[in-house]
Design a protein around this motif. Sequence first.
Motif, PDB file in Angstrom:
ATOM      1  N   GLY A  34      31.435  40.965   8.536  1.00 10.78           N
ATOM      2  CA  GLY A  34      32.578  39.991   8.597  1.00 10.78           C
ATOM      3  C   GLY A  34      33.306  39.856   7.484  1.00 10.78           C
ATOM      4  N   THR A  35      34.260  39.223   7.265  1.00 11.10           N
ATOM      5  CA  THR A  35      34.752  38.777   5.967  1.00 11.10           C
ATOM      6  C   THR A  35      35.153  37.389   5.872  1.00 11.10           C
ATOM      7  OG1 THR A  35      37.198  38.771   7.241  1.00 11.10           O
ATOM      8  CG2 THR A  35      36.393  40.888   6.281  1.00 11.10           C
ATOM      9  N   GLY A  36      35.355  37.012   4.761  1.00 13.67           N
ATOM     10  CA  GLY A  36      35.439  35.509   4.487  1.00 13.67           C
ATOM     11  C   GLY A  36      36.018  35.253   3.224  1.00 13.67           C
ATOM     12  N   TRP A  37      36.108  33.959   2.506  1.00 16.33           N
ATOM     13  CA  TRP A  37      36.636  33.477   1.603  1.00 16.33           C
ATOM     14  C   TRP A  37      35.670  32.996   0.723  1.00 16.33           C
ATOM     15  CZ3 TRP A  37      41.651  34.443   0.652  1.00 16.33           C
ATOM     16  CH2 TRP A  37      42.551  34.925   1.642  1.00 16.33           C
ATOM     17  N   GLY A  38      36.181  33.033  -0.642  1.00 15.51           N
ATOM     18  CA  GLY A  38      35.352  32.443  -1.835  1.00 15.51           C
ATOM     19  C   GLY A  38      35.986  32.518  -3.023  1.00 15.51           C
ATOM     20  N   PHE A  39      35.282  31.688  -4.067  1.00 14.62           N
ATOM     21  CA  PHE A  39      36.209  31.651  -5.249  1.00 14.62           C
ATOM     22  C   PHE A  39      34.926  31.839  -6.430  1.00 14.62           C
ATOM     23  CE2 PHE A  39      34.900  27.432  -4.027  1.00 14.62           C
ATOM     24  CZ  PHE A  39      34.408  26.761  -5.387  1.00 14.62           C
ATOM     25  N   HIS A  40      35.403  31.989  -7.710  1.00 12.39           N
ATOM     26  CA  HIS A  40      34.569  32.048  -8.687  1.00 12.39           C
ATOM     27  C   HIS A  40      35.193  31.491  -9.919  1.00 12.39           C
ATOM     28  CE1 HIS A  40      31.619  33.780 -11.661  1.00 12.39           C
ATOM     29  NE2 HIS A  40      32.786  34.129 -12.462  1.00 12.39           N
ATOM     30  N   GLY A  41      34.435  30.954 -10.676  1.00  3.36           N
ATOM     31  CA  GLY A  41      35.073  30.271 -12.018  1.00  3.36           C
ATOM     32  C   GLY A  41      33.788  30.159 -12.974  1.00  3.36           C
ATOM     33  N   GLY A  42      34.510  30.238 -14.137  1.00  3.30           N
ATOM     34  CA  GLY A  42      33.347  30.393 -15.469  1.00  3.30           C
ATOM     35  C   GLY A  42      34.047  29.731 -16.779  1.00  3.30           C
ATOM     36  N   ALA A  43      33.204  29.828 -17.861  1.00  2.00           N
ATOM     37  CA  ALA A  43      33.653  29.034 -19.072  1.00  2.00           C
ATOM     38  C   ALA A  43      32.462  29.653 -19.967  1.00  2.00           C
ATOM     39  CB  ALA A  43      33.522  27.445 -19.067  1.00  2.00           C
ATOM     40  N   GLY A  64      25.703  32.064 -35.423  1.00  2.00           N
ATOM     41  CA  GLY A  64      26.387  31.102 -34.298  1.00  2.00           C
ATOM     42  C   GLY A  64      25.741  30.877 -33.266  1.00  2.00           C
ATOM     43  N   VAL A  65      26.003  30.047 -32.275  1.00  3.91           N
ATOM     44  CA  VAL A  65      25.592  29.739 -31.077  1.00  3.91           C
ATOM     45  C   VAL A  65      26.504  29.579 -29.960  1.00  3.91           C
ATOM     46  CG1 VAL A  65      25.250  27.215 -31.231  1.00  3.91           C
ATOM     47  CG2 VAL A  65      23.650  28.386 -29.797  1.00  3.91           C
ATOM     48  N   GLY A  66      26.236  30.170 -28.684  1.00  3.03           N
ATOM     49  CA  GLY A  66      27.151  30.013 -27.533  1.00  3.03           C
ATOM     50  C   GLY A  66      26.554  30.062 -26.249  1.00  3.03           C
ATOM     51  N   GLY A  67      27.143  29.657 -25.476  1.00  2.16           N
ATOM     52  CA  GLY A  67      26.575  29.444 -24.037  1.00  2.16           C
ATOM     53  C   GLY A  67      28.022  29.446 -22.941  1.00  2.16           C
ATOM     54  N   PHE A  68      27.486  29.834 -21.750  1.00  5.67           N
ATOM     55  CA  PHE A  68      28.267  29.908 -20.543  1.00  5.67           C
ATOM     56  C   PHE A  68      27.732  29.250 -19.240  1.00  5.67           C
ATOM     57  CE2 PHE A  68      25.342  33.410 -20.138  1.00  5.67           C
ATOM     58  CZ  PHE A  68      25.174  33.502 -19.004  1.00  5.67           C
ATOM     59  N   ALA A  69      28.722  29.183 -18.588  1.00  7.14           N
ATOM     60  CA  ALA A  69      28.551  28.512 -17.146  1.00  7.14           C
ATOM     61  C   ALA A  69      29.470  29.390 -16.146  1.00  7.14           C
ATOM     62  CB  ALA A  69      28.808  27.035 -17.198  1.00  7.14           C
ATOM     63  N   LYS A  70      28.635  29.441 -15.016  1.00 11.38           N
ATOM     64  CA  LYS A  70      29.773  30.000 -13.946  1.00 11.38           C
ATOM     65  C   LYS A  70      29.260  29.397 -12.608  1.00 11.38           C
ATOM     66  CE  LYS A  70      26.773  34.259 -13.227  1.00 11.38           C
ATOM     67  NZ  LYS A  70      27.232  35.634 -13.260  1.00 11.38           N
ATOM     68  N   PHE A  71      30.256  29.414 -11.710  1.00  9.44           N
ATOM     69  CA  PHE A  71      30.126  29.024 -10.513  1.00  9.44           C
ATOM     70  C   PHE A  71      30.730  29.746  -9.469  1.00  9.44           C
ATOM     71  CE2 PHE A  71      31.102  26.250  -6.666  1.00  9.44           C
ATOM     72  CZ  PHE A  71      29.598  25.864  -6.447  1.00  9.44           C
ATOM     73  N   SER A  72      30.187  29.989  -8.271  1.00  6.35           N
ATOM     74  CA  SER A  72      30.681  30.911  -7.254  1.00  6.35           C
ATOM     75  C   SER A  72      30.346  30.586  -5.675  1.00  6.35           C
ATOM     76  CB  SER A  72      30.076  32.363  -7.391  1.00  6.35           C
ATOM     77  OG  SER A  72      30.305  32.935  -8.736  1.00  6.35           O
ATOM     78  N   ARG A  73      31.155  30.457  -4.949  1.00  8.65           N
ATOM     79  CA  ARG A  73      30.836  29.978  -3.775  1.00  8.65           C
ATOM     80  C   ARG A  73      31.774  31.014  -2.501  1.00  8.65           C
ATOM     81  NH1 ARG A  73      29.853  24.208  -2.509  1.00  8.65           N
ATOM     82  NH2 ARG A  73      29.105  24.597  -0.185  1.00  8.65           N
ATOM     83  N   GLY A  74      31.066  30.965  -1.523  1.00  9.58           N
ATOM     84  CA  GLY A  74      31.777  31.983  -0.270  1.00  9.58           C
ATOM     85  C   GLY A  74      30.991  31.548   0.901  1.00  9.58           C
ATOM     86  N   SER A  75      31.862  31.941   2.026  1.00 12.12           N
ATOM     87  CA  SER A  75      31.212  31.840   3.241  1.00 12.12           C
ATOM     88  C   SER A  75      31.781  32.894   4.258  1.00 12.12           C
ATOM     89  CB  SER A  75      31.605  30.419   3.871  1.00 12.12           C
ATOM     90  OG  SER A  75      32.856  30.115   4.102  1.00 12.12           O
ATOM     91  N   VAL A  76      30.956  33.075   5.248  1.00 13.08           N
ATOM     92  CA  VAL A  76      31.591  33.890   6.361  1.00 13.08           C
ATOM     93  C   VAL A  76      30.950  33.531   7.560  1.00 13.08           C
ATOM     94  CG1 VAL A  76      29.715  35.566   5.985  1.00 13.08           C
ATOM     95  CG2 VAL A  76      31.960  36.413   6.937  1.00 13.08           C
ATOM     96  N   ASP A  77      31.715  33.791   8.756  1.00 14.54           N
ATOM     97  CA  ASP A  77      31.036  33.227  10.102  1.00 14.54           C
ATOM     98  C   ASP A  77      30.867  34.714  10.659  1.00 14.54           C
ATOM     99  OD1 ASP A  77      31.558  30.598   9.638  1.00 14.54           O
ATOM    100  OD2 ASP A  77      33.518  30.743  10.586  1.00 14.54           O
ATOM    101  N   LEU A  78      29.586  34.715  11.211  1.00 21.43           N
ATOM    102  CA  LEU A  78      29.152  35.942  11.967  1.00 21.43           C
ATOM    103  C   LEU A  78      28.625  35.694  13.491  1.00 21.43           C
ATOM    104  CD1 LEU A  78      26.952  37.535   9.240  1.00 21.43           C
ATOM    105  CD2 LEU A  78      29.240  38.158   9.894  1.00 21.43           C
ATOM    106  N   GLU A  79      28.746  36.620  14.098  1.00 21.99           N
ATOM    107  CA  GLU A  79      28.327  36.247  15.807  1.00 21.99           C
ATOM    108  C   GLU A  79      26.645  36.319  15.679  1.00 21.99           C
ATOM    109  OE1 GLU A  79      28.136  38.745  19.969  1.00 21.99           O
ATOM    110  OE2 GLU A  79      28.995  39.915  17.965  1.00 21.99           O
ATOM    111  N   ASN A  80      26.280  35.497  16.208  1.00 20.09           N
ATOM    112  CA  ASN A  80      24.709  35.172  16.424  1.00 20.09           C
ATOM    113  C   ASN A  80      24.238  36.074  17.667  1.00 20.09           C
ATOM    114  OD1 ASN A  80      22.114  34.254  17.018  1.00 20.09           O
ATOM    115  ND2 ASN A  80      22.559  32.263  17.061  1.00 20.09           N
TER     116      ASN A  80
END
Length: 69
Positions: A13-22, A33-49
């Motif tokens: 199936g196909t679906g939609w999602g997004f990704h963001g990071g810093a 030095g010191v550093g850090g990062f954060a990221k977040f991803s989310r997606g969904s798809v509907d499939l036949e049961n």
Amino acid sequence: MDITSYTTQRSEGTGWGFHGGADASVFFNRIVGVGGFAKFSRGSVDLENTLATAAGDDDVVSLKRAASR
């Protein structure tokens, strides 16, 4: 009762999602030095049961995935 065999079925199936990071860094001098990062991803798809379809029901399963670090 033992399970001696099974059948698999591929679902696609196909679906939609997004990704963001810093990313951020702080240097104490030119080398250290010191550093850090954060990221977040989310997606969904509907499939036949397929199990419900085999029983005569038109059911859809919504798969959702969220990840953060």
